[in-house]
Scaffold this motif. Structure first.
Motif, PDB file in Angstrom:
ATOM      1  N   GLN A   1      -0.342   7.768  -9.841  1.00 14.53           N
ATOM      2  CA  GLN A   1      -0.137   6.909  -8.675  1.00 14.53           C
ATOM      3  C   GLN A   1      -1.146   7.250  -7.586  1.00 14.53           C
ATOM      4  O   GLN A   1      -1.728   6.367  -6.965  1.00 14.53           O
ATOM      5  CB  GLN A   1       1.287   7.055  -8.120  1.00 14.53           C
ATOM      6  N   ALA A   2      -1.343   8.536  -7.345  1.00 14.17           N
ATOM      7  CA  ALA A   2      -2.287   8.963  -6.304  1.00 14.17           C
ATOM      8  C   ALA A   2      -3.717   8.563  -6.663  1.00 14.17           C
ATOM      9  O   ALA A   2      -4.490   8.150  -5.794  1.00 14.17           O
ATOM     10  CB  ALA A   2      -2.206  10.477  -6.113  1.00 14.17           C
ATOM     11  N   LEU A   3      -4.053   8.649  -7.929  1.00 16.50           N
ATOM     12  CA  LEU A   3      -5.428   8.391  -8.342  1.00 16.50           C
ATOM     13  C   LEU A   3      -5.760   6.915  -8.544  1.00 16.50           C
ATOM     14  O   LEU A   3      -6.909   6.525  -8.431  1.00 16.50           O
ATOM     15  CB  LEU A   3      -5.749   9.155  -9.630  1.00 16.50           C
ATOM     16  N   GLY A   4      -4.749   6.113  -8.849  1.00 14.38           N
ATOM     17  CA  GLY A   4      -5.134   4.737  -9.122  1.00 14.38           C
ATOM     18  C   GLY A   4      -4.053   3.696  -9.058  1.00 14.38           C
ATOM     19  O   GLY A   4      -4.294   2.555  -9.414  1.00 14.38           O
ATOM     20  N   GLY A   5      -2.885   4.042  -8.662  1.00 12.49           N
ATOM     21  CA  GLY A   5      -1.842   3.034  -8.551  1.00 12.49           C
ATOM     22  C   GLY A   5      -1.100   2.784  -9.833  1.00 12.49           C
ATOM     23  O   GLY A   5      -1.062   3.607 -10.722  1.00 12.49           O
ATOM     24  N   SER A   6      -0.543   1.603  -9.932  1.00 14.38           N
ATOM     25  CA  SER A   6       0.331   1.239 -11.040  1.00 14.38           C
ATOM     26  C   SER A   6      -0.435   0.989 -12.324  1.00 14.38           C
ATOM     27  O   SER A   6      -1.579   0.557 -12.315  1.00 14.38           O
ATOM     28  CB  SER A   6       1.117  -0.021 -10.694  1.00 14.38           C
ATOM     29  N   PHE A   7       0.259   1.208 -13.421  1.00 17.55           N
ATOM     30  CA  PHE A   7      -0.285   0.891 -14.728  1.00 17.55           C
ATOM     31  C   PHE A   7      -0.423  -0.627 -14.865  1.00 17.55           C
ATOM     32  O   PHE A   7      -1.380  -1.136 -15.397  1.00 17.55           O
ATOM     33  CB  PHE A   7       0.638   1.455 -15.818  1.00 17.55           C
ATOM     34  N   TYR A   8       0.546  -1.345 -14.371  1.00 19.51           N
ATOM     35  CA  TYR A   8       0.551  -2.798 -14.413  1.00 19.51           C
ATOM     36  C   TYR A   8       1.250  -3.305 -13.164  1.00 19.51           C
ATOM     37  O   TYR A   8       2.264  -2.769 -12.760  1.00 19.51           O
ATOM     38  CB  TYR A   8       1.304  -3.302 -15.650  1.00 19.51           C
ATOM     39  N   ASP A   9       0.698  -4.339 -12.565  1.00 16.67           N
ATOM     40  CA  ASP A   9       1.402  -4.962 -11.449  1.00 16.67           C
ATOM     41  C   ASP A   9       1.316  -6.472 -11.588  1.00 16.67           C
ATOM     42  O   ASP A   9       0.600  -6.995 -12.428  1.00 16.67           O
ATOM     43  CB  ASP A   9       0.890  -4.478 -10.093  1.00 16.67           C
ATOM     44  N   GLU A  10       2.041  -7.159 -10.769  1.00 15.72           N
ATOM     45  CA  GLU A  10       2.148  -8.609 -10.864  1.00 15.72           C
ATOM     46  C   GLU A  10       0.811  -9.319 -10.652  1.00 15.72           C
ATOM     47  O   GLU A  10       0.627 -10.450 -11.094  1.00 15.72           O
ATOM     48  CB  GLU A  10       3.183  -9.126  -9.862  1.00 15.72           C
ATOM     49  N   GLN A  11      -0.126  -8.684  -9.992  1.00 17.53           N
ATOM     50  CA  GLN A  11      -1.423  -9.308  -9.741  1.00 17.53           C
ATOM     51  C   GLN A  11      -2.406  -9.120 -10.898  1.00 17.53           C
ATOM     52  O   GLN A  11      -3.558  -9.508 -10.818  1.00 17.53           O
ATOM     53  CB  GLN A  11      -2.041  -8.757  -8.448  1.00 17.53           C
ATOM     54  N   PHE A  12      -1.946  -8.525 -11.986  1.00 18.99           N
ATOM     55  CA  PHE A  12      -2.801  -8.241 -13.131  1.00 18.99           C
ATOM     56  C   PHE A  12      -3.539  -9.493 -13.606  1.00 18.99           C
ATOM     57  O   PHE A  12      -4.743  -9.483 -13.810  1.00 18.99           O
ATOM     58  CB  PHE A  12      -1.968  -7.651 -14.278  1.00 18.99           C
ATOM     59  N   CYS A  13      -2.809 -10.574 -13.782  1.00 19.35           N
ATOM     60  CA  CYS A  13      -3.422 -11.811 -14.289  1.00 19.35           C
ATOM     61  C   CYS A  13      -4.469 -12.371 -13.329  1.00 19.35           C
ATOM     62  O   CYS A  13      -5.437 -13.006 -13.766  1.00 19.35           O
ATOM     63  CB  CYS A  13      -2.352 -12.857 -14.577  1.00 19.35           C
TER      64      CYS A  13
END
Length: 137
Positions: free
Chosen positions: A56-68
């Motif tokens: 999380q500190a290094l790059g955030g979520s694995f997948y989020d709603e804005q992925f597409c």
């Protein structure tokens, strides 16, 4: 450890190691120590730091709603951009499972047991499905 030591062990450049350590420091996961024997050390006990917190500190979520939105191709909007999109639901469920494993895995576990803890966690969390998936790979 110093940034030079970290860089050498991880096979990355010293400036990149320094950048990562600064990010982890801002997140409170490591602290810097000045002086002749200075460098970085964990900000808390290894049993209190999860792999998820680090990622999380290094790059955030694995997948989020804005992925597409990031992969729309030549269109303004992804062809799968819909609340009923089966691809989005698959990625969402996968992300939940991955997050669960990462939240349950501490640095202490990784340092002490390596891959064996991950295999055990996968079997406990996902049961027989994990065994079949592992054999297929």
């Amino acid at each position: 450890m110093t940034c030079s030591e970290i860089a050498a062990k991880e096979g990355i450049s010293v400036p990149y190691a320094a950048k990562l350590m600064n990010i982890l420091k801002r997140a409170g996961l490591v602290i810097s120590v000045r002086g002749e024997k200075g460098g970085y050390q964990l900000g808390r006990d290894a049993t209190e730091i999860t792999v998820f917190q680090i990622l999380q500190a290094l790059g955030g979520s694995f997948y989020d709603e804005q992925f597409c939105e990031c992969f729309s191709g030549e269109r303004d909007q992804c062809v799968h951009y819909d609340t009923s999109c089966s691809l989005r639901s698959v990625w969402s469920v996968l992300a939940e499972h991955i997050q669960g494993v990462l939240e349950a895995t501490t640095l202490a576990e990784l340092a002490g047991k390596g891959e064996s803890i991950m295999g055990t966690m996968m079997r406990l969390r996902f049961g027989e499905q994990a065994l079949h998936m592992r054999k297929a790979v």
